[in-house]
Design an enzyme around this catalytic site. Structure first.
Site, mmCIF file in Angstrom:
data_model
loop_
_atom_site.group_PDB
_atom_site.id
_atom_site.type_symbol
_atom_site.label_atom_id
_atom_site.label_comp_id
_atom_site.label_asym_id
_atom_site.label_seq_id
_atom_site.Cartn_x
_atom_site.Cartn_y
_atom_site.Cartn_z
ATOM 1 N N GLY B 89 0.821 -1.200 0.000
ATOM 2 C CA GLY B 89 0.000 0.000 0.000
ATOM 3 C C GLY B 89 0.856 1.253 0.000
ATOM 4 N N LEU B 90 0.322 2.310 0.607
ATOM 5 C CA LEU B 90 1.002 3.606 0.667
ATOM 6 C C LEU B 90 1.374 4.101 -0.720
ATOM 7 C CD1 LEU B 90 3.326 3.402 3.782
ATOM 8 C CD2 LEU B 90 1.210 4.675 3.517
ATOM 9 N N CYS B 91 0.449 3.962 -1.660
ATOM 10 C CA CYS B 91 0.730 4.530 -2.959
ATOM 11 C C CYS B 91 -0.515 5.253 -3.467
ATOM 12 C CB CYS B 91 1.198 3.468 -3.951
ATOM 13 S SG CYS B 91 0.276 1.950 -3.874
ATOM 14 N N GLY B 92 -1.090 6.072 -2.606
ATOM 15 C CA GLY B 92 -2.218 6.901 -3.009
ATOM 16 C C GLY B 92 -3.415 6.065 -3.397
ATOM 17 N N PHE B 94 -3.811 4.277 -5.974
ATOM 18 C CA PHE B 94 -3.459 3.301 -7.013
ATOM 19 C C PHE B 94 -4.276 2.016 -6.933
ATOM 20 C CE2 PHE B 94 -0.790 -0.335 -8.219
ATOM 21 C CZ PHE B 94 -0.646 -0.065 -9.559
#
Lengths: 132, 294
Positions: B89-92, B94
Site C-alpha cells: 500500500g502507501l501509494c495513493g 493506485f
C-alpha cells in the site's frame, strides 16, 4: 563487402541481440532453413534448437526455446521466449535446463506439448554432450 | 492547552514521519526508473507481436471458425476478471482505483445476470475486493517475493488462465491494470484478453508487407501459436505497466505526504514559539509585579 540483413533477437524482456548478419540458420518447426539477404517474407514458428548466425565473419550460436521468426528481405526478427548464447552455457546451467525440460515433458498433456518438450530435452542433451 | 514539552514531542514526531516519507519517495523514484526501463525494453517484442498478429489475423477471412481465443466461445455467460494490483500500500489511490473499476464492472455484469469470476494478482486487490465480492474470487495470485518481474511470472498467470479457458470455465476474460501515462497520471484500464482484441495493422506498409507472406507450418498453426503467446505478452505488459504505475503513484503520494509534513512542522513551530514567548512574558510580568509590590 557481402550483403547483409538486420538480425534481431528479441525476448519479452528486452532486445538480446541486434547485428547485421550475412547468413542465419533457423530451426523452424517444419525443418531448418537458411536465411540469406533477400529471402522472401515468411513467418515461421520455431522448435527448440540452435540458431546459427554469421555476422561480420563471426559465427554466433544461440539456443532458442520456442518462439517465432518474422522474415522479410532486409530483416530477420526472432521473437523467442528464452534464448541464450551457446558459448555462455556452462554444464551446470545445461543440467538445470534439462531438469526443467524433463519436468515439462512429464507434465505435457497433449501430443504437441509432448513433442515440443521431447525436442527440447534431446536438443539440450546434445548440447551438453558436445560440451562434455 | 498542550504544554511546551508536548508540542516539542509532536514536532519531533512529525519530523520523523517526514524523514520516512521522503525516503520512501526517493526509493520509489529509483524503482520507478527501473520499472520504466523494463517497460521500455519489453516494447519491441510486444510491438512485433502486435504487428505480426494483426497481419495474420487480417488474412484469416473466416472469422467464425477460427480459434476460440480469437472469436470467443460464442457465449458471454461467464466473465473472468483478472485484477492486477500492487503487493503493498502507501501509494495513493493506485490500488483502490483499479479495484473500483473492476468492482463497477463486476457489479454491472452481475446485474445483467452474468456469472463473474475474479482472479486477483497482488495482495492489495484481493483485500480490497474480498469484502463484497469475496465469493467471486476463484484464485489469488501473489507476487510478494518477486524482486524483478520476469516473463516467467506472466507466463505462470497466462498458463493458469488458458487452462481455465480450455476447461470451459469462462467465456470472456478481461485484464484490469493501471496504464502508466506519466509519473503523476496512471489510468486504470480494462483490456479484453479473450477473445483477443486484434490491433489494427497500423500503416499500409505493414499490410502490404504481410500480403505476400508465407507461413510455416500454416496460417492456422501460426495464428494459434501467436494467440496463446499473445495472452502471456499482454499479461506481461499489464504487469510491467502496473509496476511502473505503482511506483509513480507512490512517488507522488509520498511527495504530497512530505510536503504536508513540512507545512505541519511550520505551523507547529510557530505555535510552539508563540506559546514559549507567552510563557516568558507571563513570567516576566510575574517577576516585575512582584518587585513592584515590595
Amino acid at each position: 563487402m557481402a550483403a547483409t540483413f538486420k538480425f534481431e533477437l528479441v525476448s519479452p524482456e528486452r532486445v538480446l541481440l541486434s547485428v547485421n548478419a550475412e547468413q542465419a540458420v533457423v530451426p523452424g518447426a517444419d525443418g531448418e532453413f537458411t536465411m540469406l539477404p533477400g529471402h522472401s517474407p515468411v513467418i515461421a514458428t520455431l522448435r527448440p534448437g540452435v540458431l546459427d548466425v554469421m555476422s561480420q565473419g563471426l559465427r554466433k550460436r544461440l539456443f532458442v526455446k520456442s518462439g517465432f521468426v518474422e522474415v522479410d528481405p532486409t530483416r530477420l526478427t526472432v521473437l523467442a521466449e528464452k534464448a541464450f548464447d551457446v558459448d555462455d552455457m556452462t554444464p551446470a546451467l545445461l543440467a538445470d535446463e534439462i531438469k526443467s525440460a524433463e519436468a515439462d515433458l512429464a507434465n505435457a498433456k497433449d501430443d504437441d506439448a509432448t513433442s515440443m518438450a521431447n525436442t527440447l530435452v534431446s536438443e539440450l542433451k546434445r548440447l551438453s554432450n558436445r560440451a562434455a | 492547552m498542550a504544554s511546551l514539552k508536548d508540542m516539542r514531542n509532536r514536532i519531533a514526531s512529525v519530523k520523523a514521519t517526514r524523514k520516512i516519507t521522503k525516503a520512501m519517495q526517493l526509493v520509489a523514484a529509483a524503482k520507478l526508473r527501473r520499472a520504466q526501463e523494463a517497460a521500455q525494453a519489453a516494447r519491441p517484442y510486444a510491438e512485433r507481436m502486435d504487428a505480426v498478429l494483426a497481419g495474420v489475423a487480417s488474412r484469416v477471412t473466416d472469422k467464425t471458425s477460427g480459434s476460440p481465443l480469437l472469436v470467443g466461445t460464442g457465449k458471454d455467460k461467464v466473465h473472468l476478471l483478472i485484477v492486477m494490483t500492487a503487493e503493498r500500500g502507501l501509494c495513493g489511490g493506485f490500488n483502490s482505483n483499479i479495484a473500483r473499476l473492476a468492482r463497477v464492472d463486476a457489479l454491472r455484469l452481475i446485474g445483467q445476470g452474468k456469472t463473474v469470476k475474479i482472479v486477483t494478482v497482488g495482495r492489495k486487490g484481493a483485500d480490497n475486493l474480498r469484502r463484497d465480492l469475496g465469493k467471486n474470487i476463484v484464485e489469488r495470485i501473489e507476487l510478494t517475493g518477486v524482486k524483478q518481474l520476469g516473463f516467467s511470472n506472466a507466463e505462470g498467470i497466462a498458463h493458469k488462465v488458458l487452462a481455465m479457458f480450455e476447461a470451459g470455465e469462462f467465456d470472456v476474460a478481461t485484464l484490469y491494470f493501471s496504464e502508466f501515462k506519466s509519473v503523476i497520471l496512471q489510468k486504470p484500464t480494462a483490456l479484453q484478453l479473450i477473445p483477443a482484441k486484434i490491433p489494427e495493422a497500423k500503416d499500409v506498409s505493414v499490410k502490404t508487407a504481410t500480403a505476400v507472406q508465407d507461413y510455416e507450418p500454416g496460417e492456422d498453426e501460426v495464428l494459434g501459436f501467436l494467440l496463446t503467446r499473445n495472452v502471456s505478452t499482454q499479461v506481461f505488459r499489464g504487469l510491467l505497466e502496473n509496476a511502473a504505475s505503482e511506483q509513480g503513484a507512490r512517488m507522488s503520494a509520498m511527495d504530497n505526504a512530505t510536503r504536508n509534513a513540512g507545512d505541519m512542522i511550520n505551523k507547529l513551530t510557530i505555535k510552539y514559539n508563540r506559546l514559549r514567548q507567552a510563557n516568558i512574558t507571563k513570567e516576566l510580568i510575574e517577576i516585575i509585579s512582584g518587585a513592584e509590590a515590595l
